[in-house]
Design an enzyme around this catalytic site. Structure first.
Site, mmCIF file in Angstrom:
data_model
loop_
_atom_site.group_PDB
_atom_site.id
_atom_site.type_symbol
_atom_site.label_atom_id
_atom_site.label_comp_id
_atom_site.label_asym_id
_atom_site.label_seq_id
_atom_site.Cartn_x
_atom_site.Cartn_y
_atom_site.Cartn_z
ATOM 1 N N GLY A 213 0.982 -1.025 -0.337
ATOM 2 C CA GLY A 213 -0.225 -0.043 0.206
ATOM 3 C C GLY A 213 0.992 1.395 0.118
ATOM 4 O O GLY A 213 2.161 0.851 -0.323
ATOM 5 N N SER A 214 0.512 2.333 1.088
ATOM 6 C CA SER A 214 0.481 3.719 0.674
ATOM 7 C C SER A 214 2.375 3.565 1.241
ATOM 8 O O SER A 214 3.342 4.960 1.571
ATOM 9 C CB SER A 214 -0.034 4.601 1.298
ATOM 10 O OG SER A 214 -0.711 4.987 0.659
ATOM 11 N N THR A 215 3.276 2.313 1.966
ATOM 12 C CA THR A 215 4.151 2.726 2.868
ATOM 13 C C THR A 215 5.487 2.465 1.457
ATOM 14 O O THR A 215 6.155 2.528 2.252
ATOM 15 C CB THR A 215 4.381 1.584 3.286
ATOM 16 O OG1 THR A 215 3.908 0.093 2.887
ATOM 17 C CG2 THR A 215 3.433 1.640 5.035
ATOM 18 N N PHE A 216 4.575 1.720 0.146
ATOM 19 C CA PHE A 216 5.849 2.216 -0.869
ATOM 20 C C PHE A 216 5.809 3.707 -1.249
ATOM 21 O O PHE A 216 6.929 3.378 -2.636
ATOM 22 C CB PHE A 216 5.282 1.174 -1.653
ATOM 23 C CG PHE A 216 5.785 0.631 -3.439
ATOM 24 C CD1 PHE A 216 7.504 -0.179 -2.573
ATOM 25 C CD2 PHE A 216 5.752 1.690 -3.698
ATOM 26 C CE1 PHE A 216 8.203 -0.260 -3.609
ATOM 27 C CE2 PHE A 216 6.955 1.510 -5.200
ATOM 28 C CZ PHE A 216 7.765 0.302 -5.608
ATOM 29 N N LYS A 217 4.990 4.040 -0.726
ATOM 30 C CA LYS A 217 5.559 5.400 -1.642
ATOM 31 C C LYS A 217 6.417 6.089 -1.140
ATOM 32 O O LYS A 217 6.933 6.973 -1.911
ATOM 33 C CB LYS A 217 4.208 6.668 -1.035
ATOM 34 C CG LYS A 217 3.279 6.232 -1.431
ATOM 35 C CD LYS A 217 2.099 7.066 -1.042
ATOM 36 C CE LYS A 217 0.417 6.323 -1.460
ATOM 37 N NZ LYS A 217 -0.829 7.674 -0.642
#
Length: 484
Positions: A213-217
């Site tokens: 999810g958004s941790t990959f941002k």
């Protein structure tokens, strides 16, 4: 000699020769296979003829050996607080092959490792005294993680960014390895554990990659800064809101429709977790540049040993542009373990340099002499110190006044990134809640990086978020690490 006797003699010699060939073949070519066969009890009898060596946590043995009652196996493995350390130790069983550290170091722990032999052992052919495995696990951080995850299905990993020492590996629900050690009772316990739909034997921290999810941002932002797509985390991006996925008519929405995501800076986009910004950023960078950055952090590494072999975290290949956009928000076919996302935060917290994560500091013989020393781990630069400093600043904004506020710790500087990853077709199942972070003490040189995933809890679907479920777990672990 008549013809009949001569023929019988030749046949007899041929049969003797055949027997010699077969005996030689069995001894030199099939001997090891026979010795390793599950039906050959000699290995098990030898392994459990004496107490095993131990796995050490925080200066204390968390394993032991106890005499068995009856049978041909004299001893069995025991565990102190087995559920707490199951994801670290694994199990040594009289009935099943050993796992985790028990499996990797089984020769050291059962005394058959050649490095343990003394001259007398070699001369007499006796088994050496078993050695011990000294871990990097901090018992306080491990306990904090298990307590904070509680009854949820999830996992957490904590790493010291400066040394690469893994301070905690937690996977829930856990199990007690003691239930599998005795051959007389292991079968029933094995059936129960393998039939459990929550899969307690799965090490979710190291061996179950899921969409981050958004941790990959954080990885996308690092690629944008390193490749010069944007000069700083405070430069406006070119990011329409809503953002239409390339070559489609599908608009990518943001969780908070009122967030200031249009043309937001990287700092603001991380603070509000703006999907439009990072999806477009991924397309602008291109999948090759983004994959290259992901691989620097450890994605697509099929040989990630800590020393337990971690499952590969994946950034995919050969995508169209709309799929590339979705990878920018940690979806499509991107997967990561909690170990991998802890490594991302650890590298950024350490000024852009990643120190190889490891959960064994030393392997010793029975007298404490060191056979292996892993205290000086290898390191490599992932991003420049400038990029790391900027992303630290942005991650701290996330915790101070963004989506990661539940990770705030008095007396420490905390940076983090939340994530809520879709689960199931059309997000039909409960989403995964992620949080990856670091904390640095304001009064000492202690620091820690933590990643947490909560796969399933009793929270309502509308309440599932990285900040609500995962950040409090990370906070508890970081507090324990900074106090220790």
């Amino acid at each position: 000699m008549n013809k009949t006797i001569r023929r019988a003699s030749v046949l007899t010699l041929l049969l003797v020769f055949a027997l010699l060939v077969r005996a030689t073949w069995v001894q030199f070519y099939e001997g090891q296979a026979l010795a390793d066969s599950k039906d050959n009890r000699r290995g098990a009898i030898e392994t459990y003829a004496e107490p095993l060596g131990n796995i050490i946590v925080g200066g204390r043995s968390v394993t032991g050996s106890a005499p068995t009652e009856g049978g041909d196996l004299a001893y069995k493995r025991t565990y102190e607080n087995g559920k707490l350390y199951a994801a670290v130790t694994g199990y040594a069983s009289q009935a099943y092959a050993p796992t985790q550290l028990e499996g990797i170091y089984q020769d050291v722990l059962n005394g058959t490792d050649p490095r343990l032999k003394t001259v007398l052992d070699t001369v007499t052919g006796t088994r050496a005294e078993p050695g011990n495995v000294v871990t990097t696990i901090d018992p306080d951080v491990q306990q904090a993680g298990l307590d904070a995850l509680g009854d949820t299905k999830g996992a957490a990993v904590a790493i010291d960014p400066k040394t690469g020492r893994i301070l905690s590996v937690v996977s829930t629900p856990s199990y007690d390895p003691t239930s599998l050690t005795d051959a007389n009772t292991a079968g029933e316990a094995w059936k129960k554990l393998t039939a459990d739909p929550d899969k307690p034997l799965t090490n979710r921290a190291l061996r179950q990659p899921l969409p981050p999810g958004s941790t990959f941002k954080l990885v996308v932002a690092a690629a944008a800064l390193e490749n010069g797509l944007y000069g700083s985390v405070d430069e406006k991006t070119d990011s329409p809101d809503p953002y239409t996925l390339p070559d489609t008519t599908t608009d990518l929405t943001n969780e908070n429709p009122n967030a200031p995501c249009e043309n937001a800076t990287i700092r603001t986009a991380l603070q509000y977790s703006c999907n439009n910004v990072f999806a477009k950023m991924a397309v602008d960078l291109g999948q090759d540049e983004l994959r290259a950055m992901a691989e620097k952090f450890g994605f697509n590494d099929e040989t990630q040993d800590v020393p337990v072999r971690a499952y590969t975290s994946v950034y995919p290949k050969d995508m169209n542009r709309s799929s590339t956009a979705l990878t920018g928000i940690g979806q499509f076919d991107v997967t990561a373990t909690p170990l991998q996302m802890a490594m991302v935060s650890a590298a950024l917290a350490n000024g852009g340099e990643s120190v190889s994560p490891h959960m064994v500091s030393q392997v010793t013989d029975s007298g404490g002499d060191v056979l292996e020393d892993h205290t000086d781990a290898d390191s490599k630069r992932i991003v420049s110190s400038s990029t790391a400093d900027q992303l630290q600043s942005a991650m701290e904004t996330v915790v101070e006044k963004g989506t990661g506020s539940n990770a705030q710790i008095a007396g420490a500087t905390v940076g983090g990134k939340t994530g809520t990853a879709q689960h199931g077709e059309n997000n039909s199942k409960t989403p995964y809640a992620w949080f990856t972070s670091y904390a640095k003490s304001d009064s000492s040189d202690k620091e820690v990086a933590v990643a947490v995933i909560v796969e399933q809890s009793d929270a309502a679907r509308s309440e599932v978020s990285g900040n609500g479920l995962a950040a409090p777990v990370a906070k508890a672990m970081m507090e324990a690490a900074l106090k220790g």
